[in-house]
Design a protein around this motif. Structure first.
Motif, PDB file in Angstrom:
ATOM      1  N   TYR A 187       7.432  58.595  62.313  1.00  0.00           N
ATOM      2  CA  TYR A 187       7.985  57.242  62.361  1.00  0.00           C
ATOM      3  C   TYR A 187       6.827  56.241  62.346  1.00  0.00           C
ATOM      4  CZ  TYR A 187      11.793  60.052  64.358  1.00  0.00           C
ATOM      5  OH  TYR A 187      12.739  61.021  64.603  1.00  0.00           O
ATOM      6  N   SER A 188       6.965  55.206  61.542  1.00  0.00           N
ATOM      7  CA  SER A 188       5.890  54.216  61.424  1.00  0.00           C
ATOM      8  C   SER A 188       6.037  53.064  62.408  1.00  0.00           C
ATOM      9  CB  SER A 188       5.837  53.663  59.995  1.00  0.00           C
ATOM     10  OG  SER A 188       7.070  53.050  59.647  1.00  0.00           O
ATOM     11  N   SER A 189       7.246  52.856  62.920  1.00  0.00           N
ATOM     12  CA  SER A 189       7.485  51.745  63.836  1.00  0.00           C
ATOM     13  C   SER A 189       8.776  52.000  64.601  1.00  0.00           C
ATOM     14  CB  SER A 189       7.595  50.424  63.069  1.00  0.00           C
ATOM     15  OG  SER A 189       8.728  50.447  62.210  1.00  0.00           O
ATOM     16  N   LEU A 190       9.063  51.131  65.541  1.00  0.00           N
ATOM     17  CA  LEU A 190      10.290  51.254  66.332  1.00  0.00           C
ATOM     18  C   LEU A 190      11.520  51.146  65.446  1.00  0.00           C
ATOM     19  CD1 LEU A 190      11.560  51.504  69.146  1.00  0.00           C
ATOM     20  CD2 LEU A 190      11.328  49.029  69.395  1.00  0.00           C
ATOM     21  N   SER A 191      11.528  50.157  64.540  1.00  0.00           N
ATOM     22  CA  SER A 191      12.680  49.992  63.640  1.00  0.00           C
ATOM     23  C   SER A 191      12.802  51.167  62.683  1.00  0.00           C
ATOM     24  CB  SER A 191      12.552  48.679  62.862  1.00  0.00           C
ATOM     25  OG  SER A 191      11.362  48.658  62.097  1.00  0.00           O
ATOM     26  N   SER A 192      11.661  51.691  62.234  1.00  0.00           N
ATOM     27  CA  SER A 192      11.675  52.870  61.363  1.00  0.00           C
ATOM     28  C   SER A 192      12.283  54.065  62.074  1.00  0.00           C
ATOM     29  CB  SER A 192      10.250  53.201  60.907  1.00  0.00           C
ATOM     30  OG  SER A 192      10.177  54.494  60.331  1.00  0.00           O
ATOM     31  N   GLY A 221       3.751  55.624  71.854  1.00  0.00           N
ATOM     32  CA  GLY A 221       5.072  55.379  72.420  1.00  0.00           C
ATOM     33  C   GLY A 221       5.102  54.268  73.443  1.00  0.00           C
ATOM     34  N   LEU A 222       3.970  53.555  73.632  1.00  0.00           N
ATOM     35  CA  LEU A 222       3.918  52.519  74.672  1.00  0.00           C
ATOM     36  C   LEU A 222       4.878  51.366  74.368  1.00  0.00           C
ATOM     37  CD1 LEU A 222       2.671  51.403  77.254  1.00  0.00           C
ATOM     38  CD2 LEU A 222       0.856  50.373  75.860  1.00  0.00           C
ATOM     39  N   VAL A 223       4.965  50.960  73.090  1.00  0.00           N
ATOM     40  CA  VAL A 223       5.829  49.824  72.747  1.00  0.00           C
ATOM     41  C   VAL A 223       7.298  50.130  73.036  1.00  0.00           C
ATOM     42  CG1 VAL A 223       6.673  48.344  70.882  1.00  0.00           C
ATOM     43  CG2 VAL A 223       4.218  48.822  71.088  1.00  0.00           C
ATOM     44  N   PRO A 224       7.862  51.246  72.498  1.00  0.00           N
ATOM     45  CA  PRO A 224       9.263  51.534  72.862  1.00  0.00           C
ATOM     46  C   PRO A 224       9.433  51.796  74.353  1.00  0.00           C
ATOM     47  CG  PRO A 224       8.316  53.351  71.590  1.00  0.00           C
ATOM     48  CD  PRO A 224       7.376  52.201  71.483  1.00  0.00           C
ATOM     49  N   TYR A 225       8.379  52.297  74.999  1.00  0.00           N
ATOM     50  CA  TYR A 225       8.459  52.520  76.442  1.00  0.00           C
ATOM     51  C   TYR A 225       8.636  51.195  77.185  1.00  0.00           C
ATOM     52  CZ  TYR A 225       6.919  53.530  81.211  1.00  0.00           C
ATOM     53  OH  TYR A 225       6.838  53.614  82.582  1.00  0.00           O
ATOM     54  N   LEU A 226       7.816  50.192  76.826  1.00  0.00           N
ATOM     55  CA  LEU A 226       7.918  48.900  77.492  1.00  0.00           C
ATOM     56  C   LEU A 226       9.236  48.207  77.173  1.00  0.00           C
ATOM     57  CD1 LEU A 226       4.279  47.514  77.066  1.00  0.00           C
ATOM     58  CD2 LEU A 226       5.337  48.460  79.129  1.00  0.00           C
ATOM     59  N   VAL A 227       9.685  48.338  75.919  1.00  0.00           N
ATOM     60  CA  VAL A 227      10.972  47.751  75.540  1.00  0.00           C
ATOM     61  C   VAL A 227      12.102  48.420  76.320  1.00  0.00           C
ATOM     62  CG1 VAL A 227      12.606  47.427  73.635  1.00  0.00           C
ATOM     63  CG2 VAL A 227      10.163  47.094  73.245  1.00  0.00           C
ATOM     64  N   HIS A 228      11.921  49.701  76.620  1.00  0.00           N
ATOM     65  CA  HIS A 228      12.938  50.456  77.363  1.00  0.00           C
ATOM     66  C   HIS A 228      12.872  50.198  78.866  1.00  0.00           C
ATOM     67  CE1 HIS A 228      13.713  54.296  79.695  1.00  0.00           C
ATOM     68  NE2 HIS A 228      14.915  53.961  79.299  1.00  0.00           N
ATOM     69  N   VAL A 229      11.669  50.310  79.442  1.00  0.00           N
ATOM     70  CA  VAL A 229      11.587  50.301  80.908  1.00  0.00           C
ATOM     71  C   VAL A 229      11.699  48.917  81.527  1.00  0.00           C
ATOM     72  CG1 VAL A 229      10.213  52.408  80.993  1.00  0.00           C
ATOM     73  CG2 VAL A 229       9.053  50.182  80.972  1.00  0.00           C
ATOM     74  N   THR A 230      11.350  47.874  80.782  1.00  0.00           N
ATOM     75  CA  THR A 230      11.415  46.541  81.388  1.00  0.00           C
ATOM     76  C   THR A 230      12.849  46.159  81.744  1.00  0.00           C
ATOM     77  OG1 THR A 230       9.411  45.881  80.191  1.00  0.00           O
ATOM     78  CG2 THR A 230      10.762  44.129  81.154  1.00  0.00           C
ATOM     79  N   PRO A 231      13.806  46.203  80.786  1.00  0.00           N
ATOM     80  CA  PRO A 231      15.192  45.934  81.204  1.00  0.00           C
ATOM     81  C   PRO A 231      15.735  47.024  82.116  1.00  0.00           C
ATOM     82  CG  PRO A 231      15.129  46.624  78.902  1.00  0.00           C
ATOM     83  CD  PRO A 231      13.712  46.394  79.327  1.00  0.00           C
ATOM     84  N   ASN A 232      15.255  48.257  81.946  1.00  0.00           N
ATOM     85  CA  ASN A 232      15.704  49.365  82.777  1.00  0.00           C
ATOM     86  C   ASN A 232      15.397  49.110  84.246  1.00  0.00           C
ATOM     87  OD1 ASN A 232      15.041  51.970  84.317  1.00  0.00           O
ATOM     88  ND2 ASN A 232      16.124  52.810  82.568  1.00  0.00           N
ATOM     89  N   ILE A 233      14.141  48.805  84.534  1.00  0.00           N
ATOM     90  CA  ILE A 233      13.754  48.612  85.929  1.00  0.00           C
ATOM     91  C   ILE A 233      14.398  47.362  86.506  1.00  0.00           C
ATOM     92  CG2 ILE A 233      11.647  47.240  85.532  1.00  0.00           C
ATOM     93  CD1 ILE A 233      12.196  50.048  88.144  1.00  0.00           C
TER      94      ILE A 233
END
Length: 308
Positions: free
Chosen positions: A63-68, A284-296
């Motif tokens: 995968y080249s990006s989150l959207s990809s 995976g840091l970018v999808p991680y931050l996009v995931h964990v910020t609203p998660n937490i």
């Protein structure tokens, strides 16, 4: 230790931890973990797939990006592909957050001697959070192994890929135990224990920000905050902890991946550095931050509101 001993003397010198257990913290943690997982699981799945992609394993999607990643998974595996591993993730997140909050509140209240207005300071906050994280990991690591492996089943595996196929959570638990024993269920445990520092740093930052804010307002430290304030402190504390400790998650995910073969944590660290350098530890840091910020934010807000 002197602080803990002085508190314990109030209970006749006995470690009467059970008197401080409040099960509403368990319920609040489970509620927050399950809710956030149902909404945000696809981002967690994508984070894991980025984290284990070492650039040398040809049998896994690139995968080249989150959207990809989103579009590729939808095209090749359908909508259900975005929710692979969601069952153990729900069990894992619910039980982990529930146990963590229950252990944390019990240990924290014990250290305070039952006085919620007694400030602990950064060191004792980190101690309570670290002990809670270690206890929780011992009980839940097998669930996280299963979740990782189910997230890394890429639909129709290529004929060259000999990875085991799992039909679901129970089947995965049974196959891992049968083929790899208890050791297989505790893959990634060592970096997971090191990762306890993540939760410790996050909770210390979160608690200290709340305490400082209430002290600044000349209010008791256990004064309840507004929703926006809980959300802001939760997001800031998570970003600080993530920036400091993210590499352990890459190592843990790679050790748990059934497509990869490492002899242990140190071997995984050496190979990641050799072939990918520092960038490899932050995949995976970018999808991680996009995931964990609203998660937490969701988890902490639900916890704070349900334990008022």
């Amino acid at each position: 230790m002197a602080t803990i001993n002085s508190k314990s003397s109030k209970f006749g010198g006995k470690l009467n931890l059970t008197s401080h257990v409040k099960y509403e913290h368990l319920i609040a943690g489970i509620s927050g973990g399950v809710t956030s997982t149902l909404i945000l699981h696809p981002l967690d799945l994508i984070k894991i797939r980025f984290a284990v992609n070492d650039g040398r394993t040809t049998t896994v999607p690139q995968y080249s990006s989150l959207s990809s990643a989103f579009s590729t998974i939808l095209r090749q595996e359908g909508f259900r592909g975005l929710y692979k591993g969601v069952t153990p993730n729900i069990w894992g997140s619910g039980s982990s957050w529930g146990l963590y909050f229950m252990f944390y509140n019990t240990i924290k209240t014990f250290i305070q001697g039952g006085n919620a207005t007694q400030p602990l300071g950064p060191t004792l906050h980190m101690l309570a959070a670290a002990e809670s994280g270690a206890l929780t990991l011992v009980l839940t690591n097998p669930i996280w192994v299963v979740k990782t492996r189910l997230c890394l089943q890429y639909g129709a595996e290529t004929s060259s890929c000999k990875a085991t196929q799992y039909r679901g959570m129970v089947d995965a638990l049974a196959q891992i135990y049968r083929n790899e024993g208890v050791r297989g269920l505790y893959r990634g445990f060592v970096p997971g224990i090191l990762g306890v520092s993540h939760g410790a740093l996050q909770f210390m930052t979160y608690e200290e920000m709340k305490n400082y804010y209430n002290t600044y307002r000349k209010l008791p430290i256990d004064t309840k905050l507004a929703t926006s304030e809980y959300l802001a402190f939760a997001a800031i504390s998570k970003l600080i902890a993530a920036a400091a400790t993210y590499p352990y998650q890459v190592i843990r995910a790679r050790l748990q991946d059934h497509h990869l073969n490492y002899t242990g944590s140190w071997d995984c660290i050496k190979q990641t550095w050799r072939y990918e350098r520092m960038r490899g530890f932050y995949k995976g840091l970018v999808p991680y931050l996009v995931h964990v910020t609203p998660n937490i934010c969701m988890v902490m807000l639900i916890w704070e509101k349900l334990t008022n």
